[in-house]
Design an enzyme around this catalytic site. Sequence first.
Site, mmCIF file in Angstrom:
data_model
loop_
_atom_site.group_PDB
_atom_site.id
_atom_site.type_symbol
_atom_site.label_atom_id
_atom_site.label_comp_id
_atom_site.label_asym_id
_atom_site.label_seq_id
_atom_site.Cartn_x
_atom_site.Cartn_y
_atom_site.Cartn_z
ATOM 1 C CG HIS A 81 6.419 0.607 -0.628
ATOM 2 N ND1 HIS A 81 7.274 -0.156 0.143
ATOM 3 C CD2 HIS A 81 7.198 1.272 -1.495
ATOM 4 C CE1 HIS A 81 8.519 0.033 -0.271
ATOM 5 N NE2 HIS A 81 8.502 0.891 -1.264
ATOM 6 C CG ASP A 82 2.370 0.894 -6.607
ATOM 7 O OD1 ASP A 82 3.125 0.977 -7.593
ATOM 8 O OD2 ASP A 82 1.421 0.101 -6.541
ATOM 9 C CB ILE A 83 5.338 3.900 -9.406
ATOM 10 C CG1 ILE A 83 3.917 3.706 -9.935
ATOM 11 C CG2 ILE A 83 6.207 2.676 -9.709
ATOM 12 C CD1 ILE A 83 3.851 3.608 -11.462
ATOM 13 C CG ASN A 113 0.840 8.443 -12.078
ATOM 14 O OD1 ASN A 113 0.489 9.612 -11.961
ATOM 15 N ND2 ASN A 113 0.202 7.562 -12.821
ATOM 16 C CE LYS A 150 1.749 -0.787 8.477
ATOM 17 N NZ LYS A 150 0.405 -1.045 9.005
HETATM 18 O O1 C5P Z 1 -2.595 -5.719 18.065
HETATM 19 P P1 C5P Z 1 -1.501 -4.700 18.045
HETATM 20 O O2 C5P Z 1 -1.569 -3.722 19.204
HETATM 21 O O3 C5P Z 1 -0.125 -5.299 17.883
HETATM 22 O O4 C5P Z 1 -1.809 -3.855 16.722
HETATM 23 C C1 C5P Z 1 -0.914 -2.918 16.210
HETATM 24 C C2 C5P Z 1 -1.533 -2.319 14.981
HETATM 25 O O5 C5P Z 1 -0.636 -1.332 14.459
HETATM 26 C C3 C5P Z 1 -1.781 -3.298 13.845
HETATM 27 O O6 C5P Z 1 -2.995 -2.892 13.226
HETATM 28 C C4 C5P Z 1 -0.619 -3.105 12.896
HETATM 29 O O7 C5P Z 1 -0.996 -3.320 11.556
HETATM 30 C C5 C5P Z 1 -0.297 -1.639 13.120
HETATM 31 N N1 C5P Z 1 1.071 -1.230 12.827
HETATM 32 C C6 C5P Z 1 2.184 -1.790 13.438
HETATM 33 N N2 C5P Z 1 3.447 -1.359 13.121
HETATM 34 C C7 C5P Z 1 3.611 -0.371 12.236
HETATM 35 C C8 C5P Z 1 2.495 0.241 11.629
HETATM 36 C C9 C5P Z 1 1.214 -0.221 11.965
HETATM 37 O O8 C5P Z 1 2.039 -2.676 14.280
HETATM 38 N N3 C5P Z 1 4.815 0.094 11.981
#
Ligand code: C5P
Length: 245
Positions: A70-72, A74, A68
């Site tokens: 999320h930064d500038i 570059n 995930k």
């Molecule tokens: O344990 P659980 O089924 O809730 O895990 C969901 C996984 O999906 C976690 O690793 C969480 O970081 C990831 N995730 C999320 N929602 C997002 C993106 C990723 O729950 N929007």
Amino acid sequence: MTLTRKDAASKVMVALDKPDAEEALRLASELQGAGCWMKVGMELFYAAGPSVVRELKSRGFRVFLDVKMHDIPNTVRGGARSIARLGVDMFNVHAAGGLAMMRGALEGVQEAIQAGDASQTPLVIAVTQLTSTSQATMNDEIGIPGSVEEAVVRYARLAKAAGLHGVVASPLEVAAIKSVCGDGFYTVTPGIRPAGSDVGDQSRVTTPRDAVSGGTDFLVIGRPISAVPNPAEALDLILKEMTEA
Ligand code: C5P
């Protein structure tokens, strides 16, 4: 849509939310041969780094690196270049970073490919609204007005305009995303809970059966598989439910 078991497995991404490589690889071993993806997120990647990703790839798993970014722009470009060199199949950035940042991620991938440093081109997808975010959190704390679905669809449109391959969203938003961005735009959906399992900190959840019926491309499943006594059996039941959708 009727899925074969193999097709169902290729849609499941198991979240390896474990504190170290040993525990993560133990879980991966229990699921070896099932045909599912492995999702490496912050907990594992910050502890075990690139080597655990390489190990999963060498064991034949497809890997979604859920960092995930999320930064500038570059910085994201450089991060994406490093990730592409790792040989992952998918990674993500936050759509909230905007168009230039998302395009930066794609540029980083292209740079790695052109330099001959990447064995394959990963899919790059954008997080819309986290599945733990409720309407009240989004409106009152984050300060985004309107419904969660409106915000998710706006982010999905932006990710598509940037040239990304899809988005992370809740299964409840898949139909709205597909209607705006088209069927070929991937939806990756956490917040999956088989009937009777703990919701935990998730807020916008649905069952594996409903996620498949709703047209989700990839189901991210963590604790219902990783935090139970028999993960292989839990996955088996989930795959069975998906083939009956
Ligand atoms: O344990 P659980 O089924 O809730 O895990 C969901 C996984 O999906 C976690 O690793 C969480 O970081 C990831 N995730 C999320 N929602 C997002 C993106 C990723 O729950 N929007």
